[in-house]
Design a protein around this motif. Structure first.
Motif, PDB file in Angstrom:
ATOM      1  N   ASN A   1      53.117  -7.058  56.639  1.00 52.86           N
ATOM      2  CA  ASN A   1      53.855  -7.861  57.601  1.00 52.86           C
ATOM      3  C   ASN A   1      53.991  -7.116  58.937  1.00 52.86           C
ATOM      4  O   ASN A   1      55.085  -6.927  59.450  1.00 52.86           O
ATOM      5  N   CYS A   2      52.860  -6.688  59.494  1.00 56.44           N
ATOM      6  CA  CYS A   2      52.837  -6.005  60.786  1.00 56.44           C
ATOM      7  C   CYS A   2      51.944  -6.778  61.740  1.00 56.44           C
ATOM      8  O   CYS A   2      50.881  -7.261  61.335  1.00 56.44           O
ATOM      9  N   HIS A   3      52.379  -6.878  62.980  1.00 59.54           N
ATOM     10  CA  HIS A   3      51.594  -7.612  63.975  1.00 59.54           C
ATOM     11  C   HIS A   3      51.741  -6.973  65.346  1.00 59.54           C
ATOM     12  O   HIS A   3      52.816  -6.480  65.693  1.00 59.54           O
ATOM     13  N   GLU A   4      50.644  -6.977  66.097  1.00 59.55           N
ATOM     14  CA  GLU A   4      50.662  -6.550  67.495  1.00 59.55           C
ATOM     15  C   GLU A   4      51.412  -7.618  68.293  1.00 59.55           C
ATOM     16  O   GLU A   4      51.205  -8.809  68.088  1.00 59.55           O
ATOM     17  N   CYS A   5      52.272  -7.176  69.207  1.00 55.53           N
ATOM     18  CA  CYS A   5      53.079  -8.107  69.990  1.00 55.53           C
ATOM     19  C   CYS A   5      52.911  -7.850  71.482  1.00 55.53           C
ATOM     20  O   CYS A   5      52.557  -6.750  71.893  1.00 55.53           O
ATOM     21  N   HIS A   6      53.171  -8.889  72.261  1.00 52.66           N
ATOM     22  CA  HIS A   6      53.142  -8.750  73.706  1.00 52.66           C
ATOM     23  C   HIS A   6      54.195  -9.638  74.345  1.00 52.66           C
ATOM     24  O   HIS A   6      54.674 -10.593  73.736  1.00 52.66           O
ATOM     25  N   ILE A   7      54.556  -9.292  75.573  1.00 52.48           N
ATOM     26  CA  ILE A   7      55.411 -10.142  76.388  1.00 52.48           C
ATOM     27  C   ILE A   7      54.499 -11.115  77.110  1.00 52.48           C
ATOM     28  O   ILE A   7      53.471 -10.717  77.669  1.00 52.48           O
ATOM     29  N   ALA A   8      54.849 -12.384  77.084  1.00 46.98           N
ATOM     30  CA  ALA A   8      54.108 -13.406  77.823  1.00 46.98           C
ATOM     31  C   ALA A   8      54.917 -13.730  79.074  1.00 46.98           C
ATOM     32  O   ALA A   8      55.940 -14.407  79.013  1.00 46.98           O
ATOM     33  N   TRP A   9      54.473 -13.212  80.200  1.00 48.77           N
ATOM     34  CA  TRP A   9      55.188 -13.346  81.473  1.00 48.77           C
ATOM     35  C   TRP A   9      54.415 -14.291  82.374  1.00 48.77           C
ATOM     36  O   TRP A   9      53.179 -14.234  82.447  1.00 48.77           O
ATOM     37  N   GLN A  10      55.107 -15.180  83.074  1.00 46.27           N
ATOM     38  CA  GLN A  10      54.469 -16.128  83.988  1.00 46.27           C
ATOM     39  C   GLN A  10      54.466 -15.558  85.400  1.00 46.27           C
ATOM     40  O   GLN A  10      55.522 -15.253  85.951  1.00 46.27           O
ATOM     41  N   ASN A  11      53.277 -15.444  86.010  1.00 49.30           N
ATOM     42  CA  ASN A  11      53.201 -14.937  87.380  1.00 49.30           C
ATOM     43  C   ASN A  11      53.462 -16.059  88.383  1.00 49.30           C
ATOM     44  O   ASN A  11      53.752 -17.206  87.994  1.00 49.30           O
ATOM     45  N   ALA A  12      53.355 -15.762  89.668  1.00 53.34           N
ATOM     46  CA  ALA A  12      53.649 -16.739  90.731  1.00 53.34           C
ATOM     47  C   ALA A  12      52.705 -17.937  90.689  1.00 53.34           C
ATOM     48  O   ALA A  12      53.063 -19.020  91.156  1.00 53.34           O
ATOM     49  N   GLN A  13      51.518 -17.771  90.132  1.00 52.48           N
ATOM     50  CA  GLN A  13      50.550 -18.874  90.008  1.00 52.48           C
ATOM     51  C   GLN A  13      50.718 -19.632  88.687  1.00 52.48           C
ATOM     52  O   GLN A  13      49.889 -20.444  88.322  1.00 52.48           O
ATOM     53  N   ASN A  14      51.818 -19.349  87.985  1.00 52.10           N
ATOM     54  CA  ASN A  14      52.142 -19.977  86.705  1.00 52.10           C
ATOM     55  C   ASN A  14      51.070 -19.698  85.643  1.00 52.10           C
ATOM     56  O   ASN A  14      50.798 -20.530  84.793  1.00 52.10           O
ATOM     57  N   GLN A  15      50.474 -18.507  85.712  1.00 48.26           N
ATOM     58  CA  GLN A  15      49.513 -18.067  84.712  1.00 48.26           C
ATOM     59  C   GLN A  15      50.184 -17.022  83.829  1.00 48.26           C
ATOM     60  O   GLN A  15      50.978 -16.216  84.315  1.00 48.26           O
ATOM     61  N   GLU A  16      49.847 -17.051  82.545  1.00 43.94           N
ATOM     62  CA  GLU A  16      50.440 -16.085  81.629  1.00 43.94           C
ATOM     63  C   GLU A  16      49.793 -14.717  81.781  1.00 43.94           C
ATOM     64  O   GLU A  16      48.574 -14.587  81.799  1.00 43.94           O
ATOM     65  N   VAL A  17      50.628 -13.705  81.911  1.00 40.82           N
ATOM     66  CA  VAL A  17      50.197 -12.313  81.954  1.00 40.82           C
ATOM     67  C   VAL A  17      50.759 -11.649  80.700  1.00 40.82           C
ATOM     68  O   VAL A  17      51.939 -11.802  80.395  1.00 40.82           O
ATOM     69  N   GLU A  18      49.894 -10.948  79.969  1.00 39.98           N
ATOM     70  CA  GLU A  18      50.323 -10.312  78.728  1.00 39.98           C
ATOM     71  C   GLU A  18      50.567  -8.824  78.925  1.00 39.98           C
ATOM     72  O   GLU A  18      49.720  -8.123  79.465  1.00 39.98           O
ATOM     73  N   VAL A  19      51.734  -8.365  78.461  1.00 39.94           N
ATOM     74  CA  VAL A  19      52.056  -6.943  78.461  1.00 39.94           C
ATOM     75  C   VAL A  19      52.189  -6.530  77.004  1.00 39.94           C
ATOM     76  O   VAL A  19      53.113  -6.961  76.303  1.00 39.94           O
ATOM     77  N   GLU A  20      51.239  -5.728  76.540  1.00 41.30           N
ATOM     78  CA  GLU A  20      51.258  -5.262  75.149  1.00 41.30           C
ATOM     79  C   GLU A  20      52.468  -4.351  74.935  1.00 41.30           C
ATOM     80  O   GLU A  20      52.740  -3.464  75.736  1.00 41.30           O
ATOM     81  N   ILE A  21      53.204  -4.602  73.838  1.00 39.19           N
ATOM     82  CA  ILE A  21      54.385  -3.780  73.546  1.00 39.19           C
ATOM     83  C   ILE A  21      54.265  -3.055  72.212  1.00 39.19           C
ATOM     84  O   ILE A  21      55.174  -2.338  71.820  1.00 39.19           O
ATOM     85  N   GLY A  22      53.154  -3.236  71.508  1.00 39.24           N
ATOM     86  CA  GLY A  22      52.916  -2.473  70.292  1.00 39.24           C
ATOM     87  C   GLY A  22      52.986  -3.288  69.027  1.00 39.24           C
ATOM     88  O   GLY A  22      53.121  -4.504  69.037  1.00 39.24           O
ATOM     89  N   GLU A  23      52.903  -2.561  67.923  1.00 38.31           N
ATOM     90  CA  GLU A  23      52.915  -3.159  66.594  1.00 38.31           C
ATOM     91  C   GLU A  23      54.326  -3.100  66.021  1.00 38.31           C
ATOM     92  O   GLU A  23      54.988  -2.068  66.097  1.00 38.31           O
ATOM     93  N   PHE A  24      54.759  -4.216  65.446  1.00 33.89           N
ATOM     94  CA  PHE A  24      56.071  -4.292  64.810  1.00 33.89           C
ATOM     95  C   PHE A  24      55.886  -4.752  63.381  1.00 33.89           C
ATOM     96  O   PHE A  24      55.005  -5.555  63.082  1.00 33.89           O
ATOM     97  N   CYS A  25      56.739  -4.253  62.489  1.00 33.21           N
ATOM     98  CA  CYS A  25      56.633  -4.539  61.067  1.00 33.21           C
ATOM     99  C   CYS A  25      57.971  -5.002  60.488  1.00 33.21           C
ATOM    100  O   CYS A  25      59.030  -4.566  60.938  1.00 33.21           O
ATOM    101  N   ASP A  26      57.866  -5.875  59.498  1.00 29.78           N
ATOM    102  CA  ASP A  26      58.992  -6.271  58.660  1.00 29.78           C
ATOM    103  C   ASP A  26      60.233  -6.631  59.478  1.00 29.78           C
ATOM    104  O   ASP A  26      60.170  -7.527  60.306  1.00 29.78           O
TER     105      ASP A  26
END
Length: 75
Positions: free
Chosen positions: A9-34
């Protein structure tokens, strides 16, 4: 004792941030478990410093769970 990668039960996660052009920008934050995985999806994540992704600067701060996306995992 086991590492995150040893858990099913581990998955790589990211923040999905919307830029000024309303496009999603991903910031990887690492792997989280359980319970840590459940916690980051429910309570969000604090980005400690600004992150530059391409031409975008994702500001430091608190991001709610709705902005956190984890690979191959529904929350």
């Amino acid at each position: 004792m086991f590492s995150c990668s040893d858990s099913d039960n581990c998955h790589e996660c990211h923040i999905a941030w919307q830029n000024a052009q309303n496009q999603e920008v991903e910031v990887e934050i690492g792997e989280f478990c359980d319970s840590d995985l459940s916690d980051v999806e429910a309570n969000g994540y604090t980005l400690a410093s600004d992150q530059i992704v391409g031409n975008d600067t994702v500001p430091a701060g608190d991001y709610p769970g709705s902005d956190i996306h984890c690979e191959e995992h529904d929350h």
